[in-house]
Enzyme design. Sequence first.
Site, PDB file in Angstrom:
ATOM      1  N   GLU A 426       0.853  -1.188   0.000  1.00 18.51           N
ATOM      2  CA  GLU A 426       0.000   0.000   0.000  1.00 18.51           C
ATOM      3  C   GLU A 426       0.891   1.242   0.000  1.00 18.51           C
ATOM      4  O   GLU A 426       1.846   1.338   0.775  1.00 18.51           O
ATOM      5  CB  GLU A 426      -0.913  -0.010   1.241  1.00 18.51           C
ATOM      6  CG  GLU A 426      -1.693   1.267   1.479  1.00 18.51           C
ATOM      7  CD  GLU A 426      -2.835   1.479   0.487  1.00 18.51           C
ATOM      8  OE1 GLU A 426      -2.888   0.751  -0.529  1.00 18.51           O
ATOM      9  OE2 GLU A 426      -3.657   2.378   0.724  1.00 18.51           O
ATOM     10  N   ASP A 499       1.541  -0.729   6.463  1.00 13.70           N
ATOM     11  CA  ASP A 499       2.033  -0.078   7.676  1.00 13.70           C
ATOM     12  C   ASP A 499       1.331  -0.597   8.926  1.00 13.70           C
ATOM     13  O   ASP A 499       0.215  -1.099   8.858  1.00 13.70           O
ATOM     14  CB  ASP A 499       1.796   1.439   7.587  1.00 13.70           C
ATOM     15  CG  ASP A 499       2.693   2.075   6.534  1.00 13.70           C
ATOM     16  OD1 ASP A 499       3.734   1.469   6.212  1.00 13.70           O
ATOM     17  OD2 ASP A 499       2.333   3.166   6.047  1.00 13.70           O
ATOM     18  N   ASP A 501      -0.310   0.895  11.106  1.00  7.10           N
ATOM     19  CA  ASP A 501      -1.192   1.948  11.616  1.00  7.10           C
ATOM     20  C   ASP A 501      -2.625   1.662  11.173  1.00  7.10           C
ATOM     21  O   ASP A 501      -2.911   0.599  10.622  1.00  7.10           O
ATOM     22  CB  ASP A 501      -0.718   3.331  11.146  1.00  7.10           C
ATOM     23  CG  ASP A 501      -0.752   3.448   9.622  1.00  7.10           C
ATOM     24  OD1 ASP A 501      -1.263   2.517   8.964  1.00  7.10           O
ATOM     25  OD2 ASP A 501      -0.268   4.457   9.095  1.00  7.10           O
ATOM     26  N   ASP A 503      -4.526   2.908   8.783  1.00  6.22           N
ATOM     27  CA  ASP A 503      -4.708   2.704   7.341  1.00  6.22           C
ATOM     28  C   ASP A 503      -4.202   1.331   6.919  1.00  6.22           C
ATOM     29  O   ASP A 503      -4.834   0.637   6.125  1.00  6.22           O
ATOM     30  CB  ASP A 503      -3.971   3.787   6.545  1.00  6.22           C
ATOM     31  CG  ASP A 503      -4.678   5.131   6.642  1.00  6.22           C
ATOM     32  OD1 ASP A 503      -5.862   5.137   7.080  1.00  6.22           O
ATOM     33  OD2 ASP A 503      -4.065   6.159   6.301  1.00  6.22           O
TER      34      ASP A 503
END
Length: 639
Positions: A426, A499, A501, A503
């Site tokens: 991503e 990641d 996180d 997202d």
Amino acid sequence: MGDVRRYSEQDIQVLEGLEAVRKRPGMYIGSTGSRGLHHLVYEIVDNSIDEALAGYCERIDVEILPGNVISVSDDGRGIPIGIHPKEGISALTVVFTVLHAGGKFGGGGYKVSGGLHGVGASVVNALSEWLEVTVDDGQKTYFQRFERGKYHEPLKEIGTTDKTGTKVVFKADSEIFSELEYDYEIVLKRLREQAFLNAGVRIVVSDRRGDEEISEDLHYEGGIKSFVEYIHKKRGFETLHEIVYLKTQTETSQAEVALQYNDSYNDLILSFANNIHTTEGGTHETGFKNALVKTLNEYGRRCNFLKDGEKLIGDDSREGLTAVISVKLMETEFEGQTKTKLGNVECKPMLENLISEKLTDFLDENPAVAASIMEKCLVAKKAREEARKARELTRRKSSMDGASLPGKLADCSERDPSLTELYIVEGDSAGGSAKSGRERKYQAILPLWGKMLNVEKSRLDKVYGNEKLMPVVTALGTSIGEDFNISKLRYNKVVIMADADVDGSHIRTLLLTFFFRFMKPLISEGHIYLAQPPLYRLTCGKKHLYAYSDSERDQCLKDMRAQKPDAKIGIQRYKGLGEMDPDQLWETTMNPENRVMIRVDMEDAEAADETFTILMGDKVAPRREFIEKNAQYVQNLDI
Ligand code: TTJ
């Protein structure tokens, strides 16, 4: 003196059996991470559930205590405390110190008083820093303590009582487990499932670690019917009819099914064998699916819902279906990647007969329900046929373009798919680093871009043409849904690299849900992985170390300080993959020599599907509940 000697010899003998468990814990509980840790709880609770199923126990209490100590107690007859004729020690001591042939992961099986489970009390004992058992037999209270599976004193009387029951309190061993913190939600989910699968059993689960005690009383007279009802409420689906419940029994086995169609386009079939969630399916699930489509076709033709020559396929018969299948057998055989696929051949005809006989009867007796099921299936069939037409049109167009592989794919040079890997990344900057850092012979990179598709509200036809998912489909080469063909898979390993996180967790959830729904064998056959990029880089002079969790960071810090007490240590926290240069990304996350990857199993994918449904669905209440429950987690990810 004689007694003491006898026990110490026993000690040695016992040690040999349980030492095997301590040497290779993974063989007995699957893993020594969080999953294995939670498994300890289930192994103990299973014993109380057996007692409840035998009809002697009404209530089971499961508590998570401060310090991550677990307490399980029941009001059953109590583990027998008499002297075991062969071993010459208390039967209770035998239960906790003699390794019984296999367990869920070892094969074989051991039954308590006709119960259905492999009992793992000795395995839990072996893997506990300490474990204490208290038994009330209606007259006296007995007690014994163990440390890492060993005991210093035999079972002893400690008082009188008019109650009966068993209580086991234990603390998992930090020498064995890499993770010692229990997740209340995980324990709750599993115990709720057990309460559904064993109608009438009461399990009270509580978390006493925080300032405020949390507790839940799990008790469902409706059994698996209540399970289906709960799933639909939790996911916020409208249902199309009352729940259908079917059951069959022989002298040595039983099978039951609860099913209900809803207004969504996805199916959820949960199957169990002896209360074990068979995430990879197996004979019971196959028998159910075969018979469902056959029965609906026969009924549809007989009652003129289907014209001559018209036929539902399996996918049509399952669109919007939620079903729970539960079989209970004397002996179970488990197969598959994660030993969660039922192998007992007798279950296929058993489920086929149950559905074709009793579902047919039910449809004949409930024409209104039958009509809404048939209509749902017919709409699915029509949509499928239209989507196919549209797809064939776009295919013809694109083959004329000659654009068969996605433009952003950086493919590898190796042509043997068994040797290749696809990294789905991503974000463009991370994609750039991955492209430069990779081993281009066998590693391909596909950066994702564009807006997410709400798979929840869409059928397969919307996936075709979606700019985020289509490149994944074409890169993999397998096609999806009814056209899925695993032999066309272009990469042996498909690695999601996102990641750590919010997202990143969204994209992981989206992709896993997508694979789960439209390319299931990719998951059940173990092709999907999650890359684990490090969270920290620690530097001390010319040396550097990477840490993949907060606890690992602390350990690294300690080690570095111990080696060089005066040196300055730098800590860099990676906020995203984009912050790593290509060499670092290769070294930490992509190089097979050093990288850590998680292989996704069906249980992970099922959990992603549930999260996805709640986050993407149009019902506000379930979403709010999810976000409130996970607020802590979301915050942690966000720092
Ligand atoms: C066995 O047959 C005689 C009567 O008691 C049966 C028995 O063992 N019951 C029983 C075992 N109830 N509860 C347990 C039990 C509970 C816990 C928490 C842990 C273990 C290992 C067993």
